[in-house]
Design an enzyme around this catalytic site. Structure first.
Site, short mmCIF file in Angstrom:
data_model
loop_
_atom_site.label_atom_id
_atom_site.label_comp_id
_atom_site.label_asym_id
_atom_site.label_seq_id
_atom_site.Cartn_x
_atom_site.Cartn_y
_atom_site.Cartn_z
N HIS A 84 1.21 7.02 -36.89
CA HIS A 84 1.12 5.24 -36.94
C HIS A 84 2.00 4.88 -36.71
O HIS A 84 2.79 4.70 -37.64
CB HIS A 84 0.34 5.07 -37.91
N SER B 76 -2.96 8.45 -46.33
CA SER B 76 -1.41 7.59 -46.30
C SER B 76 0.22 8.11 -47.43
O SER B 76 -0.33 7.72 -48.08
CB SER B 76 -1.43 6.41 -46.04
N ASP C 196 -7.78 1.86 -41.78
CA ASP C 196 -6.67 1.79 -42.23
C ASP C 196 -6.25 0.65 -42.69
O ASP C 196 -6.28 -0.71 -41.87
CB ASP C 196 -5.39 2.40 -41.40
N ASP D 80 3.27 6.79 -41.46
CA ASP D 80 3.20 5.01 -41.24
C ASP D 80 4.72 4.80 -40.82
O ASP D 80 5.35 5.05 -42.03
CB ASP D 80 2.90 4.50 -42.40
N MET E 244 3.84 1.36 -36.44
CA MET E 244 3.74 0.05 -36.56
C MET E 244 5.65 -0.69 -36.18
O MET E 244 6.15 -0.44 -36.56
CB MET E 244 3.95 -0.41 -37.87
N MET F 60 7.42 2.13 -39.18
CA MET F 60 7.77 0.85 -39.44
C MET F 60 9.12 1.02 -38.57
O MET F 60 10.14 1.41 -40.11
CB MET F 60 7.08 0.52 -40.99
N MET G 248 -7.61 -1.35 -38.18
CA MET G 248 -6.55 -2.29 -39.69
C MET G 248 -7.44 -3.01 -39.96
O MET G 248 -7.61 -4.19 -39.41
CB MET G 248 -5.29 -2.95 -38.68
N GLY H 67 -1.29 -0.98 -49.98
CA GLY H 67 -2.23 -1.81 -51.80
C GLY H 67 -2.74 -3.37 -50.64
O GLY H 67 -2.89 -3.77 -52.23
N HIS I 169 -1.88 11.06 -43.00
CA HIS I 169 -1.65 9.60 -42.13
C HIS I 169 0.03 9.46 -42.48
O HIS I 169 0.35 9.25 -43.26
CB HIS I 169 -2.43 8.58 -42.54
#
Length: 216
Positions: free
Chosen positions: A65, A7, A174, A34, A67, A36, A136, A144, A32
């Site tokens: 991905h 990621s 993930d 992410d 979100m 958001m 998830m 983290g 990956h």
């Protein structure tokens, strides 16, 4: 073979192009990405312009991905930016079947994402239209976080459902994936592992990718 998808949320944002180039040297399989929006999750990351800027720097598949609220609003722009795969949360989309078909109709892989508290049954009606299902193993929004220990049983339940239907559907995991939790996921039936801090913070990232892939 198990695929490893680092990621880039854990990469150095000030040197993202170089970070992307190194992923091939580290023997990663996917990238990956992410996304958001600050609404579906509290954090805010990057969008199609970043994907477009990074696409020339790698031959690896870009795994987006989403979100976000209203994930359908993002599909065409990510396709134009060079994405290879798009997953979106069932919690954010009313017309899951239709959006999966739309993504696949553009020539990309498509899948749904389930939050930790969302049961596997929410994905079962659309499994025949999924190339993958992303589970998830942390609550989405931040990198983290620690791996949620109930995740392997959820992976097993999803694997049973996929095999009972005779489908070829990947299970991606993930969140909190590291040298210790990777084997739990693979043994339970996962086939794609997303890893952020465990790869980008490793003393030897290539060795870490290999460790995650074999689970030991």
């Amino acid at each position: 073979m198990i695929k490893i998808a680092p990621s880039i949320l854990s990469a150095d944002f000030a040197a993202m192009g170089e970070a992307i180039k190194r992923l091939s040297d580290w023997e990663a399989d996917w990238i990956h990405f992410d996304v958001m929006d600050g609404n579906f999750v509290p954090n805010l990351t990057f969008g199609p312009p970043m994907c477009k800027a990074l696409r020339p720097h790698t031959h690896l598949p870009i795994d987006v991905h989403l979100m976000v609220e209203h994930p359908g609003d993002w599909v065409e722009s990510f396709h134009a930016a060079g994405a290879d795969c798009i997953t979106f949360h069932v919690e954010a989309e009313r017309h899951v079947h239709r959006l999966l078909q739309r993504i696949r109709g553009l020539g990309m892989k498509a899948g749904v994402v389930l939050n930790p508290a969302t049961p596997v049954c929410m994905a079962e009606p659309v499994l025949p239209y999924c190339d993958l299902v992303l589970l998830m193993s942390v609550n989405p929004g931040y990198g983290g976080q620690k791996f949620i220990p109930e995740t392997p049983e959820k992976i097993r339940a999803l694997r049973r459902s996929i095999e009972a239907r005779g489908l070829a559907c990947d299970i991606e995991v993930d969140g909190g994936v590291n040298a210790e939790t990777a084997r739990l996921c693979v043994d339970a039936g996962a086939t794609i592992l997303v890893a952020g801090n465990s790869v980008f913070s490793a003393e030897d990232p290539k060795a870490m990718v290999r460790t995650l892939r074999c689970g030991r």
